[in-house]
Scaffold this active site. Sequence first.
Site, PDB file in Angstrom:
ATOM      1  N   CYS A 325       0.824  -1.213   0.000  1.00  0.00           N
ATOM      2  CA  CYS A 325       0.000   0.000   0.000  1.00  0.00           C
ATOM      3  C   CYS A 325       0.863   1.270   0.000  1.00  0.00           C
ATOM      4  CB  CYS A 325      -0.993  -0.052   1.158  1.00  0.00           C
ATOM      5  SG  CYS A 325      -2.410   1.000   0.848  1.00  0.00           S
ATOM      6  N   HIS A 423      -3.748  -5.400   1.391  1.00  0.00           N
ATOM      7  CA  HIS A 423      -3.355  -5.659   2.783  1.00  0.00           C
ATOM      8  C   HIS A 423      -3.770  -7.077   3.167  1.00  0.00           C
ATOM      9  CE1 HIS A 423      -2.325  -1.578   3.963  1.00  0.00           C
ATOM     10  NE2 HIS A 423      -3.429  -1.143   3.396  1.00  0.00           N
TER      11      HIS A 423
HETATM   12  N1  LIG Z   1      -3.081   2.004   3.823  1.00  0.00           N
HETATM   13  C1  LIG Z   1      -2.153   2.688   3.190  1.00  0.00           C
HETATM   14  O1  LIG Z   1      -0.974   2.393   3.264  1.00  0.00           O
HETATM   15  C2  LIG Z   1      -2.642   3.910   2.463  1.00  0.00           C
HETATM   16  C3  LIG Z   1      -1.614   4.547   1.612  1.00  0.00           C
HETATM   17  C4  LIG Z   1      -1.932   6.007   1.333  1.00  0.00           C
HETATM   18  N2  LIG Z   1      -1.954   6.741   2.561  1.00  0.00           N
HETATM   19  C5  LIG Z   1      -3.250   6.137   0.616  1.00  0.00           C
HETATM   20  O2  LIG Z   1      -4.236   6.450   1.237  1.00  0.00           O
HETATM   21  O3  LIG Z   1      -3.305   5.926  -0.558  1.00  0.00           O
END
Ligand SMILES: NC(=O)CC[C@H](N)C(=O)O
Length: 486
Positions: A325, A423
């Site tokens: 992510c 995830h």
């Molecule tokens: N869960 C995350 O790692 C999100 C990655 C980033 N902050 C986004 O919202 O795209």
Amino acid sequence: MVQGTTSDAGKSTLVAGLARVLARRGMRIAPFKPQNMALNSAVTADGGEIGRAQALQALAAGVEPHTDFNPVLLKPSSDIGAQVIIHGKVHAQLSARDYHEYKPVAMQAVMASWQRLVRDFEGVLVEGAGSPAEINLRDRDIANMGFAEVADVPVILIADIDKGGVFAHLVGTMALLSESERARVLGFVINRFRGDIGLLQSGLDWLEARTGLPVFGVLPYLHGLFLDAEDAIDGSQSSGGQTRLRAISPVLPRVSNHTDLDPLRLHPEVDFSWVGPGQPVPPADLVVLPGSKSVINDLAWLRQQGWDAYLQRHLRYGGKVLGLCGGYQMLGHWVRDPHGMEGEPGQTQGLGWLDLDTTLERNKHLRQVAGSLTLTPARLNGYEIHLGVTTGEALTRPLVRLDDGRADGAISEDGLVAGTYVHGLMDHPEALAAVLSWAGMAEAVTEDIGARREADLDRLADAIESHLDLGRLLQASSSHPHSPRE
Ligand SMILES: NC(=O)CC[C@H](N)C(=O)O
């Protein structure tokens, strides 16, 4: 309602364990945390976002995770501001001060969820946040006694004896409550006890005499319990096996969904460690860049800590890098945040090992996914939580093929760098084995983390059955209208 004398006293775990105990007795129970502050969230069946602990408690209760279980989720993106999620959806980015003003509105969302739950379930187990004795936060509180008073629910207080000071914590917390708040405390639970219970008895007698309230039980320290109930990173590792692979992850200041790394941390043949600020970065076969709630700032932190030079050397020697992510987004050329979703509007150059660019948009992508890896055709399931939209050449070599027809993530041409938005990917034993084999550990024997979680919930419930006077607890709470009854 379970409230704690401190953060991390064991509230989430106790709620999860009680949920499992009552579910085993055939009751339909809902977990409920009015307000949670955590960067470790889960996607619900109705396409919203709640704290992971509430998703785990739902699993313990045998019910589908729902946004009503955690109607207000605060995801801090800096020391003074947080993304405010109401009923599973992003409401706004608010400073601590603005959130304080907004609390009466948030309370309406809390009560709407609460009313639906008491209508639809036989019992609701509520979890507080932090401690109810934070007197500076009592005004407009919706997380602890502020909620308990409005909803008129009884409270039990849990304290962690492993930290020390348990009697002072309990008596001190009681002393700082108002009279009506104190009156709704039914009694105490002492958590994480190790040692000779005989030596504790005089303290328990004293506590009961001093407060006039019962100690419902003393829960033992459960070694090796794996439950993603906690919001804090668990640094403990499984041990006893022979190390066949070394893996590390940086503790990004705004790391999100750190439980993604649990399958590596718990694997007996993987030597996994979180590397915190200022710590020397040890050699590794695999570096996993975890998710982040503040990608641009965490990328700057990574560079400032010297990780970019480390990673360059690591790749030169054939080491593997996996980005999850936010960590995946960091592997591209650019990360852009034109609307200032995670800080000041701006953009920054990424590490540049995957030919892709990411723009954080206003709309959050939340979904549960299933599919397979392209490394080997290993099955996986997981979930997506991100604002970022990623484009570029690298996407022609995806890491994941989802069952809904989409491709996700990328692998570099030399096969050393990979990333994905999914995830929870390594929770699936097949996907974990594929990642381990890619990182250099062939024919890995992997565990089904889901099965382990189930077994640990039962172990926790067994401990509660044998160490807590549940009959007395349920009896004491039965005079309140919203208590679980048998
Ligand atoms: N869960 C995350 O790692 C999100 C990655 C980033 N902050 C986004 O919202 O795209």
